[in-house]
Design a protein around this motif. Structure first.
Motif, PDB file in Angstrom:
ATOM      1  N   ALA A  24       0.773  -1.021  -0.084  1.00 29.47           N
ATOM      2  CA  ALA A  24      -0.031   0.136   0.075  1.00 29.47           C
ATOM      3  C   ALA A  24       0.700   1.085  -0.142  1.00 29.47           C
ATOM      4  N   ASP A  25       0.701   2.134  -0.927  1.00 31.92           N
ATOM      5  CA  ASP A  25       1.370   3.420  -1.044  1.00 31.92           C
ATOM      6  C   ASP A  25       0.827   4.456   0.132  1.00 31.92           C
ATOM      7  N   THR A  26       1.697   5.605   0.051  1.00 33.26           N
ATOM      8  CA  THR A  26       1.258   6.819   0.794  1.00 33.26           C
ATOM      9  C   THR A  26       1.280   7.756  -0.202  1.00 33.26           C
ATOM     10  N   ILE A  27      -0.037   8.390  -0.239  1.00 28.07           N
ATOM     11  CA  ILE A  27      -0.240   9.488  -1.171  1.00 28.07           C
ATOM     12  C   ILE A  27      -0.078  10.727  -0.399  1.00 28.07           C
ATOM     13  N   LYS A  28       1.051  11.520  -0.800  1.00 26.18           N
ATOM     14  CA  LYS A  28       1.525  12.575  -0.179  1.00 26.18           C
ATOM     15  C   LYS A  28       0.770  13.826  -0.347  1.00 26.18           C
ATOM     16  N   ILE A  29       0.266  14.541   0.377  1.00 28.31           N
ATOM     17  CA  ILE A  29      -0.225  15.840   0.226  1.00 28.31           C
ATOM     18  C   ILE A  29       0.453  17.118   0.987  1.00 28.31           C
ATOM     19  N   GLU A  55      -6.337  11.222   8.426  1.00 32.56           N
ATOM     20  CA  GLU A  55      -6.293  10.082   9.519  1.00 32.56           C
ATOM     21  C   GLU A  55      -7.775   9.423   9.623  1.00 32.56           C
ATOM     22  N   GLU A  56      -8.469  10.323   9.932  1.00 40.88           N
ATOM     23  CA  GLU A  56     -10.032   9.935  10.572  1.00 40.88           C
ATOM     24  C   GLU A  56     -10.862   9.295   9.278  1.00 40.88           C
ATOM     25  N   LEU A  57     -10.771  10.311   8.186  1.00 41.43           N
ATOM     26  CA  LEU A  57     -11.736  10.046   7.104  1.00 41.43           C
ATOM     27  C   LEU A  57     -11.298   9.300   5.921  1.00 41.43           C
ATOM     28  N   VAL A  58      -9.965   8.973   5.928  1.00 44.49           N
ATOM     29  CA  VAL A  58      -9.501   8.161   4.983  1.00 44.49           C
ATOM     30  C   VAL A  58      -8.736   7.073   5.488  1.00 44.49           C
ATOM     31  N   ASN A  59      -7.493   7.047   6.124  1.00 47.27           N
ATOM     32  CA  ASN A  59      -6.658   6.157   6.623  1.00 47.27           C
ATOM     33  C   ASN A  59      -7.393   5.164   7.604  1.00 47.27           C
ATOM     34  N   GLY A  63      -8.292   3.467   3.695  1.00 47.52           N
ATOM     35  CA  GLY A  63      -7.844   4.507   2.573  1.00 47.52           C
ATOM     36  C   GLY A  63      -8.181   4.269   1.315  1.00 47.52           C
ATOM     37  N   VAL A  64      -7.681   4.838   0.322  1.00 47.82           N
ATOM     38  CA  VAL A  64      -8.317   4.710  -0.998  1.00 47.82           C
ATOM     39  C   VAL A  64      -7.633   3.803  -1.821  1.00 47.82           C
ATOM     40  N   LEU A  65      -8.220   3.385  -3.002  1.00 46.27           N
ATOM     41  CA  LEU A  65      -7.735   2.433  -3.721  1.00 46.27           C
ATOM     42  C   LEU A  65      -7.356   0.977  -3.385  1.00 46.27           C
ATOM     43  N   ASP A  66      -6.172   0.438  -3.359  1.00 51.29           N
ATOM     44  CA  ASP A  66      -6.044  -0.662  -2.679  1.00 51.29           C
ATOM     45  C   ASP A  66      -5.451  -0.257  -1.221  1.00 51.29           C
ATOM     46  N   GLY A  67      -6.107   0.609  -0.665  1.00 49.27           N
ATOM     47  CA  GLY A  67      -5.226   0.551   0.856  1.00 49.27           C
ATOM     48  C   GLY A  67      -4.295   1.685   0.984  1.00 49.27           C
ATOM     49  N   ASP A  68      -4.173   2.452   0.008  1.00 51.66           N
ATOM     50  CA  ASP A  68      -3.185   3.748   0.018  1.00 51.66           C
ATOM     51  C   ASP A  68      -3.539   4.593   1.227  1.00 51.66           C
ATOM     52  N   THR A  69      -2.629   5.133   1.747  1.00 55.04           N
ATOM     53  CA  THR A  69      -3.000   6.085   2.744  1.00 55.04           C
ATOM     54  C   THR A  69      -2.631   7.501   2.370  1.00 55.04           C
ATOM     55  N   PHE A  70      -3.386   8.447   2.869  1.00 52.01           N
ATOM     56  CA  PHE A  70      -3.075   9.751   2.747  1.00 52.01           C
ATOM     57  C   PHE A  70      -1.898  10.269   4.013  1.00 52.01           C
ATOM     58  N   GLU A  71      -1.136  11.000   3.298  1.00 55.84           N
ATOM     59  CA  GLU A  71      -0.079  11.627   4.630  1.00 55.84           C
ATOM     60  C   GLU A  71      -0.009  13.241   4.183  1.00 55.84           C
TER      61      GLU A  71
END
Lengths: 414, 318
Positions: A24-29, A55-59, A63-71
């Motif tokens: 699973a990737d991290t998608i950086k913002i 953290e709360e609404l996505v991770n 997460g999104v796609l196949d478990g990618d998380t936002f950072e």
């Protein structure tokens, strides 16, 4: 030289992509806003709200796609457009594809230009600009571009809603407009004159002036002019210390009427006004917190306050940015092809936890949402700001404000 | 006419506040020959300390204790910091004070956070003292004026009429001679540095509630203090007073009256280009005085530096 950079970037990108195949990737913002200096409190609080929303609404929801998380990665731009461009380049060099920024339209104008140029020249690593707070109308009009999305109602839309409220009150005959001397302040002043002229030609604008941004130590001379002009109402787009000092100064020098503002809440401002500003300060804003519109919203604020006891849920639109971005990435099925993500964002409708529906207008990338007038008070406040007992209570609501507002945007799509 | 009087009072308040800051800075400069970049940071410390003390003991104890604490910290900085750096020359001293300013700002943010502090004026000083044609003068401003004048009077008395003052003045001009006469000159330096920073602390205590207490307050005021002492003449106490008042009134009146560049230019005999929005001079023609009020002191400083480089009351060699 350039070739090496290209090659280096390509290599990094390739590594990132191949690494992402199995895991699973991290998608950086990238969060580019002031984290030091006079406007630091606004920026830091915004960063916390982003981190929490991601953290709360996505991770936590898989997460999104196949478990990618936002950072969310914070970049300090010291509120300077020049510094912001440097930070933008740093973010791009780190492979970040989503830029969020909000404080100061001057910065947003610089960023949107730079991002458009960058995307034109580097079709392989384009970035999206999610503007959550800069409300200069030009950003979704003359200066609009495909890469920029605005999640706050722009100054014109807010002023339209605000002047609707003012126009209904027959006792108001004199209005004073004051703002910071830069693109946003000028936009507020122009919009106030235009809308009031259309809706209530009998209202006299007794003052319309700009002061240097972040430089005024003492607002007393301005307050004197305001009080002696006999104004019933003040309209100001000031924010940060400029808002607090102006507000305190006019109240101390004997101004009795309401002060209509864009940003007179949270970051210590609510606590510093306290009793002094009760029933005087009115905010034109989005995102209702008192009374909380939904149970989700109430739970979300409580969780945020549990994590950041000194923080404020002051920019509810930040959750909209994160939720809509997550939704768009899921719809597009990719986080790296920002064109697909942008196309998914265009025309997106979204039920927000703060009540009402959001609609990302495809013509100009302006989010259409309910605009509220709230009042600074300590009565019937469930969620206060600055732990002061004072908060913003809903007074009136304009649904889907500015849905049909005109735009001069001629969007050029890739 | 009534508004003129009101503006005079407002400008006086701004000017006197500026004076309390610049007095300490100019004294320190004339003594050590070094500009203390951290001076405005001591002003900020004063406000924060007073706020913290006022929570427990009330405003008045804050006014009493906070400047003392700031003064002691200032004296400590001189004794254990600047004095050691001094032997390496002026540039390391400048860099030291510059670093100190950054350090203090970070420490303040670390302890109190980045938000505005709800530092309130005491109940007894709330409300209006009197009104001129509908413009109220808050009681607190009157208090600020009296306190500043009191401090100025006290400072002037100590410096010119007492034995301590004579030693200080002598030590400023001829430190070697004074030392040879058996006085402890390093102690005098430390004392002056302490008093100078304590003065900045007092300014912070009384300005905190009206100009708001936040981590950027030192930056906002920092540069203007230097401008004040350059205009007044480096090292001149009287010059600092005059320059502070000039700056206070200059900015207040520029903000209070909408003098438009258009009127000035047409008055001189230029004709307004038509249409104005196509003209390259558009920015100049549409300027108004409130827009540029806060940069007027800098303009004044440039003029002073051109025509009288040693300031209004400075000595040529100082």
């Amino acid at each position: 030289m350039r070739k090496t950079t290209r090659f280096g970037l390509g290599a990094v990108l390739a590594t990132v992509l191949s690494a992402g195949a199995g895991y699973a990737d991290t998608i950086k913002i990238a969060f580019i806003d002031p984290l030091s200096g006079p406007f630091a409190s606004t920026g830091t609080n915004g960063l916390h709200q982003y981190e929490f929303a991601a953290e709360e609404l996505v991770n936590k929801k898989g997460g999104v796609l196949d478990g990618d998380t936002f950072e969310v990665v914070g970049f300090d731009n010291k509120i300077s457009p020049k510094e912001s461009l440097i930070q933008l380049q740093v973010a791009i060099d780190q492979g970040i594809r989503y830029i969020v920024q909000g404080n100061s339209s001057g910065v947003a104008n610089a960023l949107t230009d730079a991002i458009e140029k960058h995307n034109r020249r580097n079709p392989d690593d384009r970035v999206l600009f999610l503007n959550y707070s800069a409300v200069d109308p030009a950003l979704t009009n003359d200066k609009c571009n495909f890469w920029h999305f605005r999640f706050d109602a722009n100054a014109d839309i807010k002023m339209d809603a605000l002047t609707d409220i003012i126009a209904e009150d027959d006792s108001i005959t004199k209005v004073y407009v004051i703002g910071q001397d830069y693109s946003f302040g000028k936009a507020v002043s122009a919009a106030a004159s235009r809308f009031l002229g259309e809706k209530r030609p009998d209202i006299e604008i007794v003052g319309n002036e700009l002061h240097p941004i972040g430089k005024v130590k003492d607002f007393t001379p301005y307050s004197r002019k305001i009080v002696s002009s006999g104004a019933d109402v003040i309209i100001t787009g000031n924010w940060g210390a400029d808002m607090l000092n102006l507000g305190k100064s006019v109240i101390e020098n004997g101004f009795e009427g309401p002060i209509y503002t864009y940003y007179a809440a949270a970051d210590g401002i609510t606590a510093a006004f306290g009793e002094q500003g009760k029933d005087k300060l009115r905010l034109v804003t989005e995102g209702q917190t008192n009374p909380p519109p939904t149970d989700t919203a109430a739970a979300y604020i409580e969780a945020f306050k549990a994590k950041y006891p000194d923080g404020n849920m002051s920019q509810t639109r930040i959750t909209n940015v994160i939720e809509m971005l997550a939704k768009a990435i899921d719809q597009a099925g990719t986080a790296t092809d920002v064109v697909a993500v942008a196309e998914a964002l265009e025309g997106m409708e979204h039920e927000t936890m703060w009540g009402g529906t959001l609609y990302m207008r495809p013509e100009d990338h302006q989010l259409i949402q309910d605009v509220l007038i709230t009042v600074h008070t300590d009565e019937d406040i469930q969620f206060d700001l600055d732990n002061s007992g004072y908060g913003q209570h809903l007074e009136s609501r304009v649904e889907m404000a500015g849905k049909d507002s005109p735009t001069t945007c001629k969007m050029r799509r890739p | 006419m009534d508004l003129v009087l009101v503006n005079l009072i407002d400008g006086l308040v701004t000017g006197l506040l500026l004076f309390m800051l610049s007095a300490g800075l100019t004294l320190i400069f004339s003594m050590m020959g070094v500009l203390n970049f951290a001076h405005a940071s001591f002003y900020m410390l004063g406000a924060y300390f007073a706020y913290q003390i006022s929570i427990f003991l009330g405003f008045w104890m804050g006014l009493l204790i906070a400047p003392l604490v700031v003064g002691v910290i200032g004296a400590g900085v001189e004794r254990y910091g600047l004095r050691r750096v001094h032997q390496y020359g002026h540039v390391p001293e400048l860099i030291f004070t510059f670093g100190l300013a950054l350090l203090i700002e970070e420490v303040v943010q670390f302890i109190w956070g980045k938000d505005q502090m709800p530092y309130e004026i005491p109940g007894i000083l709330e409300g209006a003292a009197f009104a001129i044609a509908g413009n109220t003068i808050p009681l607190y401003k009157v208090f600020m004026i009296f306190l500043s004048l009191l401090i100025f009077g006290g400072l002037l008395y100590v410096l010119t009429k007492t034995r301590v003052g004579m030693i200080i003045q002598a030590a400023l001009s001829y430190p070697k001679t004074v030392e040879a006469l058996g006085h402890n000159v390093p102690l005098v330096f430390m004392g002056v540095f302490g008093v100078g920073t304590a003065l900045a602390g007092v300014a912070g205590v009384i300005a905190g509630p009206v100009l708001s207490t936040f981590p950027g307050m030192a930056v906002v005021l920092g540069s203007i203090v230097f401008v004040t002492i350059v205009i007044g003449g480096l090292g001149s106490l009287f010059g600092a007073l005059v320059a502070s008042l000039i700056i206070g009134w200059l900015t207040t009146f520029a903000k209070a009256y909408d003098v438009r560049m258009e009127d000035i230019l047409t008055g001189i005999g230029f004709t307004k280009p038509d249409p104005i929005w196509d003209s390259a001079w558009q920015d100049l023609w549409t300027l108004t005085s409130p827009q540029i009020a806060d940069i007027l002191p800098y303009l004044l400083m440039v003029l002073i530096l051109i025509f009288r480089p040693y300031g209004l009351f400075g000595k040529r060699d100082a």
